[in-house]
Design an enzyme around this catalytic site. Structure first.
Site, PDB file in Angstrom:
ATOM      1  N   MET A  93     180.979  64.628  10.803  1.00 12.13           N
ATOM      2  CA  MET A  93     182.152  65.662  11.233  1.00 12.13           C
ATOM      3  C   MET A  93     183.172  65.500  10.108  1.00 12.13           C
ATOM      4  SD  MET A  93     185.432  64.639  12.401  1.00 12.13           S
ATOM      5  CE  MET A  93     186.498  64.950  13.934  1.00 12.13           C
ATOM      6  N   GLN A  94     183.446  64.069   9.633  1.00 24.27           N
ATOM      7  CA  GLN A  94     184.259  63.886   8.430  1.00 24.27           C
ATOM      8  C   GLN A  94     184.152  64.705   7.138  1.00 24.27           C
ATOM      9  OE1 GLN A  94     184.468  59.696   8.487  1.00 24.27           O
ATOM     10  NE2 GLN A  94     185.323  59.548  10.474  1.00 24.27           N
ATOM     11  N   GLU A 105     174.469  61.536  20.429  1.00 28.00           N
ATOM     12  CA  GLU A 105     172.933  61.125  20.583  1.00 28.00           C
ATOM     13  C   GLU A 105     172.754  59.964  21.463  1.00 28.00           C
ATOM     14  OE1 GLU A 105     174.936  60.839  18.128  1.00 28.00           O
ATOM     15  OE2 GLU A 105     174.405  59.147  16.866  1.00 28.00           O
ATOM     16  N   PRO A 146     142.356  36.767  18.580  1.00 30.82           N
ATOM     17  CA  PRO A 146     143.965  36.692  18.175  1.00 30.82           C
ATOM     18  C   PRO A 146     144.678  36.716  19.334  1.00 30.82           C
ATOM     19  CG  PRO A 146     143.008  38.287  16.693  1.00 30.82           C
ATOM     20  CD  PRO A 146     141.712  37.849  17.634  1.00 30.82           C
ATOM     21  N   GLY A 204     155.483  47.070  20.246  1.00 30.24           N
ATOM     22  CA  GLY A 204     156.126  48.311  21.278  1.00 30.24           C
ATOM     23  C   GLY A 204     156.669  47.393  22.656  1.00 30.24           C
ATOM     24  N   CYS A 243     180.071  62.054  13.757  1.00 31.83           N
ATOM     25  CA  CYS A 243     180.849  61.065  13.089  1.00 31.83           C
ATOM     26  C   CYS A 243     181.291  61.241  11.385  1.00 31.83           C
ATOM     27  CB  CYS A 243     180.245  59.680  13.215  1.00 31.83           C
ATOM     28  SG  CYS A 243     181.437  58.420  13.279  1.00 31.83           S
ATOM     29  N   LEU A 244     180.550  60.416  10.471  1.00 28.63           N
ATOM     30  CA  LEU A 244     180.806  60.663   9.207  1.00 28.63           C
ATOM     31  C   LEU A 244     180.302  62.357   8.784  1.00 28.63           C
ATOM     32  CD1 LEU A 244     181.684  59.576   6.324  1.00 28.63           C
ATOM     33  CD2 LEU A 244     179.120  59.308   5.972  1.00 28.63           C
ATOM     34  N   TYR A 287     168.479  49.340   7.157  1.00 31.40           N
ATOM     35  CA  TYR A 287     167.407  49.222   6.529  1.00 31.40           C
ATOM     36  C   TYR A 287     166.802  47.880   7.171  1.00 31.40           C
ATOM     37  CZ  TYR A 287     167.794  52.835   2.950  1.00 31.40           C
ATOM     38  OH  TYR A 287     167.924  53.771   2.191  1.00 31.40           O
ATOM     39  N   GLU A 330     163.036  41.528  27.706  1.00 34.47           N
ATOM     40  CA  GLU A 330     162.171  41.605  26.636  1.00 34.47           C
ATOM     41  C   GLU A 330     162.648  40.492  25.556  1.00 34.47           C
ATOM     42  OE1 GLU A 330     162.585  45.248  24.505  1.00 34.47           O
ATOM     43  OE2 GLU A 330     161.542  44.586  22.797  1.00 34.47           O
ATOM     44  N   ASP A 378     156.989  31.691  16.563  1.00 28.79           N
ATOM     45  CA  ASP A 378     157.973  31.843  15.815  1.00 28.79           C
ATOM     46  C   ASP A 378     158.944  30.717  16.132  1.00 28.79           C
ATOM     47  OD1 ASP A 378     157.355  34.336  14.722  1.00 28.79           O
ATOM     48  OD2 ASP A 378     158.792  35.421  15.709  1.00 28.79           O
ATOM     49  N   HIS A 417     179.443  60.008  19.129  1.00 33.65           N
ATOM     50  CA  HIS A 417     177.848  60.037  18.869  1.00 33.65           C
ATOM     51  C   HIS A 417     177.322  60.343  20.329  1.00 33.65           C
ATOM     52  CE1 HIS A 417     177.638  57.588  15.343  1.00 33.65           C
ATOM     53  NE2 HIS A 417     178.716  57.197  15.516  1.00 33.65           N
TER      54      HIS A 417
HETATM   55  N1  GLN Z   1     182.403  55.659   8.235  1.00 33.99           N
HETATM   56  C1  GLN Z   1     183.027  56.375   9.267  1.00 33.99           C
HETATM   57  C2  GLN Z   1     184.043  55.797   9.910  1.00 33.99           C
HETATM   58  O1  GLN Z   1     184.120  54.358  10.162  1.00 33.99           O
HETATM   59  C3  GLN Z   1     182.067  57.154  10.082  1.00 33.99           C
HETATM   60  C4  GLN Z   1     181.316  56.074  11.074  1.00 33.99           C
HETATM   61  C5  GLN Z   1     180.110  56.723  11.712  1.00 33.99           C
HETATM   62  O2  GLN Z   1     179.311  57.633  11.269  1.00 33.99           O
HETATM   63  N2  GLN Z   1     179.481  56.115  12.623  1.00 33.99           N
HETATM   64  O3  GLN Z   1     185.040  56.497  10.527  1.00 33.99           O
END
Ligand code: GLN
Length: 536
Positions: free
Chosen positions: A389-390, A514, A195, A21, A386-387, A59, A146, A153, A512
């Site tokens: 909404m699409q 968020e 450690p 963290g 984004c996606l 991931y 940071e 490493d 976005h």
């Molecule tokens: N794949 C979609 C695009 O490129 C949405 C991208 C996203 O959700 N950030 O427009």
């Protein structure tokens, strides 16, 4: 306070284990210094070779965060912005890849005048320059940097060497904090310092003596343990800071305040303590967060739900908006892969709201479209990002406009009804890295829309990360049938927001929201969405 003394540099390294963290400790220290009236920013150095995390699968590295100026960055920058309520930029995240790219392009231009170009001094000098870019703006009392990875490493060595040199060059202005782990051995009931001692020894081999040790622990550190750590790691007793596991990351600034981390830092750097940190607003938020008077459950539909870090900014935005509404937001993580027409009503049963997440590619797309349909038909508050909404546009085209097989050309290039199309200026792009429509763009809202209601103003500015857009050729058909473009880019008319009439709360946004939600400024769309969920 206006800036009077030269910028001080604080470096945060990590030892013993990863994921301790560092980002939260850096953000918490920054918060405390900011609350004492100092101007602070935080920077992250990442030791991998990608130029930025924009091309990384979530991931691998969790969410890709996007700054106002369109940098695709490590998700820690999201924490910095959420804690400090400041904007970060391209300069706040630097990878080894970017450093090498810059050195190699200088070499090609002949800027090194025939010298042999080497890790030392050329790479280390480049790192030092990138560290000082923020300090040189003259805006900050403190730049906290940071360093990603764990000391020892191979790949972070040039960063450690660069900060060692910076301290040597300017002893007074540089401070080293090392974040380490004091593991607890349940069998013997003991906390172990070895450690940490070894980690500090490794740092010492590189010529770096930490000034402060922040020790992650599951149990309180008594005086004896602290003294042992101080003695064997060569730091003052008060510079051994306990960082005990917290229930929420938002408690960490308070824990660090109790441990006097900010005071120890200021004393070391010979800076005035000013007043004690004023955390009134922060505490109000924490109180509301911990004492909700109601609860809603929102479904987060996405394809990376096994790894919660993939949607970090969304989950944090719900925490901010929840606290603002004195409401606990429980998230149900729903894998879009698994959603079908048959199981949708079971999987989404009882939800007070549905959020369809951003994303790329084919996997899970039909499940997302099903989720939109369920939310629309059952009048459940819906937010598509984004996606997401699409998908809302595709769903409406197929099921309301009757455009069979309507799709986004991202997934089906040959669709008869490309309601989501590639943006004009994306058509000839070959490189994948850093080439999307990125960063902040203006958007104008229609009065008499949900968006206008929640923002309370006509002109907004939000951050983007996409290549595809609402296909304008279909706009009038959508609007005639109840899906309205309530927010558009005033420059090029690109549709930024769609809403469905005859629905209590149905909003899809191409941007976005968020990324811009912070503790003291929860995002209006999330606040409004949670309110709609409560109402339901
Ligand atoms: N794949 C979609 C695009 O490129 C949405 C991208 C996203 O959700 N950030 O427009």
């Amino acid at each position: 306070m206006s800036k009077s003394t030269p910028t001080k540099y604080i470096f945060v390294t990590g030892g013993v284990a990863s994921s301790l963290g560092k980002g939260i400790i850096s953000a918490s220290l920054a918060k405390l210094l900011q609350a004492r009236g100092y101007s602070v920013t935080i920077q992250k150095l990442d030791p991998y070779l990608n130029i930025d995390p924009g091309t990384l699968n979530p991931y691998e590295h969790g969410e890709c965060y996007v700054t106002e100026d369109g940098a695709e960055t490590d998700l820690d920058l999201g924490h910095y912005e959420r804690f400090l309520n400041i904007e970060t930029s391209q300069a706040n995240n630097v990878t080894t890849g970017r450093i090498y790219q810059s050195v190699i392009s200088k070499e090609r231009k002949g800027e090194y005048l025939g010298k042999t170009v080497q890790v030392i001094p050329h790479i280390t000098n480049e790192i030092k320059d990138h560290i000082q870019i923020l300090g040189n703006t003259g805006e900050y009392d403190f730049v906290i940097t940071e360093i990603g990875g764990t000391v020892g490493d191979i790949e972070s060595l040039p960063f450690i060497e660069a900060i060692r040199q910076l301290k040597w060059e300017n002893h007074e202005a540089v401070l080293f904090i090392h974040l380490t782990l004091i593991p607890y051995l349940a069998a013997s009931g003991e906390l172990k310092t070895k450690p940490t001692q070894h980690s500090v020894k490794t740092l010492l081999e590189y010529g770096v003596q930490p000034d402060i040790l922040v020790c992650r622990t599951e149990h309180p550190l008594n005086k004896e343990i602290r003294t042992k750590v101080a003695r064997f790691c060569n730091v003052e007793l008060e510079a051994v800071i306990e960082s005990i596991d917290a229930k929420t990351i938002y408690e960490v600034p308070l824990l660090m305040q109790q441990e006097k981390l900010d005071e120890v830092v200021l004393k070391h750097l010979k800076m005035p303590l000013n007043s004690t940190a004023d955390l009134t607003k922060w505490n109000e938020f924490l109180y509301n967060f911990k004492n909700p008077i109601q609860e809603v459950e929102i479904g987060l539909v996405g394809k990376y739900v096994e790894l919660k870090d993939s949607y970090k900014s969304i989950t944090e935005a719900f925490i901010h908006a929840g606290a603002f509404n004195k409401c606990k937001v429980k998230l149900r993580w729903i894998s879009s892969d698994k959603l079908t027409e048959e199981n949708i009503s079971q999987e989404l049963k009882g939800l007070d709201g549905v959020l369809v997440a951003p994303g790329f590619g084919t996997r899970g797309i039909e499940g997302k479209i099903e989720a939109v349909r369920f939310a629309r038909e059952n009048k459940i508050p819906f937010l598509g990002i984004c996606l997401g909404m699409q998908c809302a546009v595709i769903e409406y085209a197929r099921n309301v406009l009757g455009l069979e097989g309507a799709h986004t050309v991202e997934i089906k290039a040959s669709t008869k009804h490309p309601v989501i199309d590639i943006m004009q200026d994306q058509k000839n792009i070959e490189n994948m890295g850093g080439t999307m429509r990125l960063g902040a763009y203006p958007c104008q809202l229609k009065e008499d829309s949900t968006a206008f209601k929640v923002y309370g103003k006509e002109n907004i500015q939000e951050r983007h990360r996409h290549r595809y857009e609402f296909n304008d050729a279909y706009l009038s058909q959508f609007e005639k049938n109840g899906m309205i473009a309530t927010g558009v880019n005033p420059g090029n008319n690109l549709v930024e927001i769609v809403e469905v009439k005859n629905h209590p709360w149905f909003v899809g946004v191409q941007f976005h929201p968020e990324y811009k939600s912070t503790v003291v400024n929860p995002h209006p769309l999330f606040v409004g969405f949670v309110q709609a969920a409560v109402k339901r």
